[in-house]
Motif scaffolding. Structure first.
Motif, PDB file in Angstrom:
ATOM      1  N   ALA A  22      45.900  35.618  51.195  1.00 34.22           N
ATOM      2  CA  ALA A  22      46.311  34.353  51.804  1.00 34.22           C
ATOM      3  C   ALA A  22      46.781  33.333  50.777  1.00 34.22           C
ATOM      4  CB  ALA A  22      45.163  33.778  52.637  1.00 34.22           C
ATOM      5  N   GLU A  23      46.077  33.224  49.660  1.00 34.33           N
ATOM      6  CA  GLU A  23      46.453  32.240  48.640  1.00 34.33           C
ATOM      7  C   GLU A  23      47.803  32.590  48.012  1.00 34.33           C
ATOM      8  OE1 GLU A  23      44.824  30.678  44.333  1.00 34.33           O
ATOM      9  OE2 GLU A  23      43.357  31.390  45.806  1.00 34.33           O
ATOM     10  N   ALA A  24      47.992  33.860  47.658  1.00 36.24           N
ATOM     11  CA  ALA A  24      49.268  34.293  47.075  1.00 36.24           C
ATOM     12  C   ALA A  24      50.401  34.134  48.080  1.00 36.24           C
ATOM     13  CB  ALA A  24      49.164  35.736  46.606  1.00 36.24           C
ATOM     14  N   ALA A  25      50.126  34.474  49.346  1.00 37.66           N
ATOM     15  CA  ALA A  25      51.161  34.359  50.374  1.00 37.66           C
ATOM     16  C   ALA A  25      51.597  32.914  50.547  1.00 37.66           C
ATOM     17  CB  ALA A  25      50.649  34.928  51.700  1.00 37.66           C
ATOM     18  N   GLU A  26      50.656  32.001  50.618  1.00 38.92           N
ATOM     19  CA  GLU A  26      51.005  30.588  50.808  1.00 38.92           C
ATOM     20  C   GLU A  26      51.800  30.060  49.623  1.00 38.92           C
ATOM     21  OE1 GLU A  26      51.805  27.525  52.941  1.00 38.92           O
ATOM     22  OE2 GLU A  26      50.699  29.239  53.749  1.00 38.92           O
ATOM     23  N   LYS A  27      51.392  30.453  48.440  1.00 33.42           N
ATOM     24  CA  LYS A  27      52.125  30.036  47.232  1.00 33.42           C
ATOM     25  C   LYS A  27      53.556  30.583  47.275  1.00 33.42           C
ATOM     26  CE  LYS A  27      51.956  30.241  42.191  1.00 33.42           C
ATOM     27  NZ  LYS A  27      51.247  30.776  41.021  1.00 33.42           N
ATOM     28  N   ALA A  28      53.694  31.863  47.623  1.00 30.78           N
ATOM     29  CA  ALA A  28      55.022  32.491  47.694  1.00 30.78           C
ATOM     30  C   ALA A  28      55.912  31.788  48.712  1.00 30.78           C
ATOM     31  CB  ALA A  28      54.888  33.973  48.036  1.00 30.78           C
ATOM     32  N   TRP A  29      55.376  31.536  49.912  1.00 30.17           N
ATOM     33  CA  TRP A  29      56.212  30.908  50.949  1.00 30.17           C
ATOM     34  C   TRP A  29      56.648  29.502  50.549  1.00 30.17           C
ATOM     35  CZ3 TRP A  29      58.892  33.874  53.555  1.00 30.17           C
ATOM     36  CH2 TRP A  29      58.398  35.071  54.081  1.00 30.17           C
ATOM     37  N   ALA A  30      55.807  28.759  49.850  1.00 25.69           N
ATOM     38  CA  ALA A  30      56.205  27.421  49.387  1.00 25.69           C
ATOM     39  C   ALA A  30      57.374  27.520  48.407  1.00 25.69           C
ATOM     40  CB  ALA A  30      55.014  26.717  48.732  1.00 25.69           C
ATOM     41  N   ILE A  31      57.319  28.496  47.506  1.00 31.81           N
ATOM     42  CA  ILE A  31      58.406  28.700  46.544  1.00 31.81           C
ATOM     43  C   ILE A  31      59.674  29.159  47.263  1.00 31.81           C
ATOM     44  CG2 ILE A  31      59.145  30.084  44.557  1.00 31.81           C
ATOM     45  CD1 ILE A  31      56.129  30.125  43.719  1.00 31.81           C
ATOM     46  N   VAL A  32      59.520  30.066  48.223  1.00 32.16           N
ATOM     47  CA  VAL A  32      60.651  30.560  49.014  1.00 32.16           C
ATOM     48  C   VAL A  32      61.343  29.408  49.740  1.00 32.16           C
ATOM     49  CG1 VAL A  32      61.233  31.885  51.095  1.00 32.16           C
ATOM     50  CG2 VAL A  32      59.837  32.930  49.285  1.00 32.16           C
ATOM     51  N   GLU A  33      60.561  28.538  50.355  1.00 30.45           N
ATOM     52  CA  GLU A  33      61.154  27.431  51.102  1.00 30.45           C
ATOM     53  C   GLU A  33      61.972  26.523  50.190  1.00 30.45           C
ATOM     54  OE1 GLU A  33      57.996  25.662  53.425  1.00 30.45           O
ATOM     55  OE2 GLU A  33      57.716  27.520  54.544  1.00 30.45           O
ATOM     56  N   ASP A  34      61.499  26.268  48.972  1.00 31.00           N
ATOM     57  CA  ASP A  34      62.277  25.484  48.005  1.00 31.00           C
ATOM     58  C   ASP A  34      63.569  26.207  47.633  1.00 31.00           C
ATOM     59  OD1 ASP A  34      60.428  23.435  47.963  1.00 31.00           O
ATOM     60  OD2 ASP A  34      59.446  24.118  46.122  1.00 31.00           O
ATOM     61  N   PHE A  35      63.468  27.495  47.385  1.00 26.29           N
ATOM     62  CA  PHE A  35      64.640  28.323  47.032  1.00 26.29           C
ATOM     63  C   PHE A  35      65.697  28.262  48.137  1.00 26.29           C
ATOM     64  CE2 PHE A  35      66.451  32.755  47.213  1.00 26.29           C
ATOM     65  CZ  PHE A  35      67.190  32.709  46.050  1.00 26.29           C
ATOM     66  N   LEU A  36      65.275  28.452  49.369  1.00 26.21           N
ATOM     67  CA  LEU A  36      66.220  28.456  50.487  1.00 26.21           C
ATOM     68  C   LEU A  36      66.805  27.073  50.737  1.00 26.21           C
ATOM     69  CD1 LEU A  36      64.324  30.851  52.901  1.00 26.21           C
ATOM     70  CD2 LEU A  36      66.393  31.349  51.548  1.00 26.21           C
ATOM     71  N   ARG A  37      66.024  26.045  50.522  1.00 28.73           N
ATOM     72  CA  ARG A  37      66.532  24.681  50.669  1.00 28.73           C
ATOM     73  C   ARG A  37      67.667  24.440  49.658  1.00 28.73           C
ATOM     74  NH1 ARG A  37      62.137  22.490  51.944  1.00 28.73           N
ATOM     75  NH2 ARG A  37      61.217  22.518  49.877  1.00 28.73           N
ATOM     76  N   GLU A  38      67.488  24.920  48.443  1.00 26.99           N
ATOM     77  CA  GLU A  38      68.526  24.776  47.415  1.00 26.99           C
ATOM     78  C   GLU A  38      69.774  25.575  47.765  1.00 26.99           C
ATOM     79  OE1 GLU A  38      66.912  25.736  43.578  1.00 26.99           O
ATOM     80  OE2 GLU A  38      65.258  24.292  43.832  1.00 26.99           O
ATOM     81  N   LEU A  39      69.603  26.744  48.379  1.00 28.73           N
ATOM     82  CA  LEU A  39      70.754  27.572  48.757  1.00 28.73           C
ATOM     83  C   LEU A  39      71.503  26.977  49.948  1.00 28.73           C
ATOM     84  CD1 LEU A  39      69.340  31.202  48.565  1.00 28.73           C
ATOM     85  CD2 LEU A  39      70.758  30.011  46.887  1.00 28.73           C
ATOM     86  N   GLY A  40      70.726  26.395  50.877  1.00 29.98           N
ATOM     87  CA  GLY A  40      71.313  25.894  52.125  1.00 29.98           C
ATOM     88  C   GLY A  40      72.026  24.610  51.897  1.00 29.98           C
TER      89      GLY A  40
END
Length: 191
Positions: A173-191
Motif C-alpha cells: 500500500a505504501e509503495a503503491a500510493e507513492k507510485a500513484w502520486a508520482i504518476v499523477e505528476d508525470f501525467l499532469r506534465e504530459l497533459g
C-alpha cells in the motif's frame, strides 16, 4: 489532460486496472482499458501465463494495436501498462511517432537497436523484481536513453512485482500510493 491507453497485466482486466483508470480519470485524464484477453481473468500467475501463451504474443500485440488505432491522433496518446501490458505499451509507443509518453508499471520490453524516440518514459518497478532483474533494468535504461527517450526509473525496495494491485499478495500500500502520486505528476506534465 492526457489521453491514456492502459493495458492490463497477464492476470487480465482485473478490478485493480479499473481502479487505476478511475483514479486517473478523477485527475482529469481520458483513460481507455481494452481487454486483450476477451473477458478471461486469471487468479494466479500460472493461470495468467497459460492465457497469455494460449493467445500468443503476436495476437496480443495485434489486439493492442487495434485498441490503440482509433485513439491515435495529433494529441499524442500516452501508452501505459502493468507488467505484460507495460511491455506491450512500450512496443506500441516506440512505433508511434506521435506518442505522448510511456508509463510502465512493473514491466518493460526489449528495445530494437535502431529504436528512436523523444518521448518521456516513467518506469515504476519493485526492487528486487524477479521479472525485471537489475542487470536487465540497467541495460534497458541505457538502451532507452540511447534511443533518445527522457527516462525516469522509480524502484520500490521490498515491494512485490505487482505492488499496485490491492487484490494480489504482491500489494504494498505504501509503495503503491507513492507510485500513484508520482504518476499523477508525470501525467499532469504530459497533459
Amino acid at each position: 489532460m492526457a489521453r491514456i491507453l492502459l493495458l492490463h497485466s497477464m492476470y487480465g482486466l482485473r478490478p485493480a486496472v479499473h481502479q487505476a483508470a478511475e483514479r486517473l480519470r478523477a485527475a482529469g485524464h481520458e483513460v481507455h482499458t481494452p481487454d486483450l484477453y476477451d473477458g478471461r481473468v486469471a487468479d494466479s500467475q500460472e493461470a495468467g501465463l497459460k492465457i497469455k501463451e494460449e493467445i500468443g504474443r503476436d495476437e496480443l500485440l495485434r489486439r493492442a494495436v487495434a485498441a490503440a488505432a482509433p485513439l491515435v491522433g495529433d494529441g499524442g496518446l500516452v501508452y501505459a501498462g502493468f507488467s505484460l501490458g507495460g511491455a506491450i505499451a512500450q512496443n506500441l509507443a516506440l512505433a508511434d511517432e506521435k506518442a505522448g509518453g510511456l508509463l510502465l508499471m512493473h514491466g518493460t520490453s526489449d528495445i530494437a537497436d535502431d529504436a528512436a524516440t523523444e518521448i518521456a518514459v516513467q518506469l515504476h518497478v519493485a526492487d528486487p523484481d524477479t521479472y525485471e532483474p537489475v542487470d536487465w533494468l540497467n541495460a534497458w535504461y541505457l538502451r532507452m536513453r540511447r534511443a533518445g527517450a527522457d527516462v525516469e526509473v522509480f524502484r520500490y525496495r521490498g515491494a512485490g512485482h505487482l505492488f499496485t494491485d490491492p487484490d494480489l499478495p504482491d500489494h504494498d500500500a505504501e509503495a503503491a500510493e507513492k507510485a500513484w502520486a508520482i504518476v499523477e505528476d508525470f501525467l499532469r506534465e504530459l497533459g
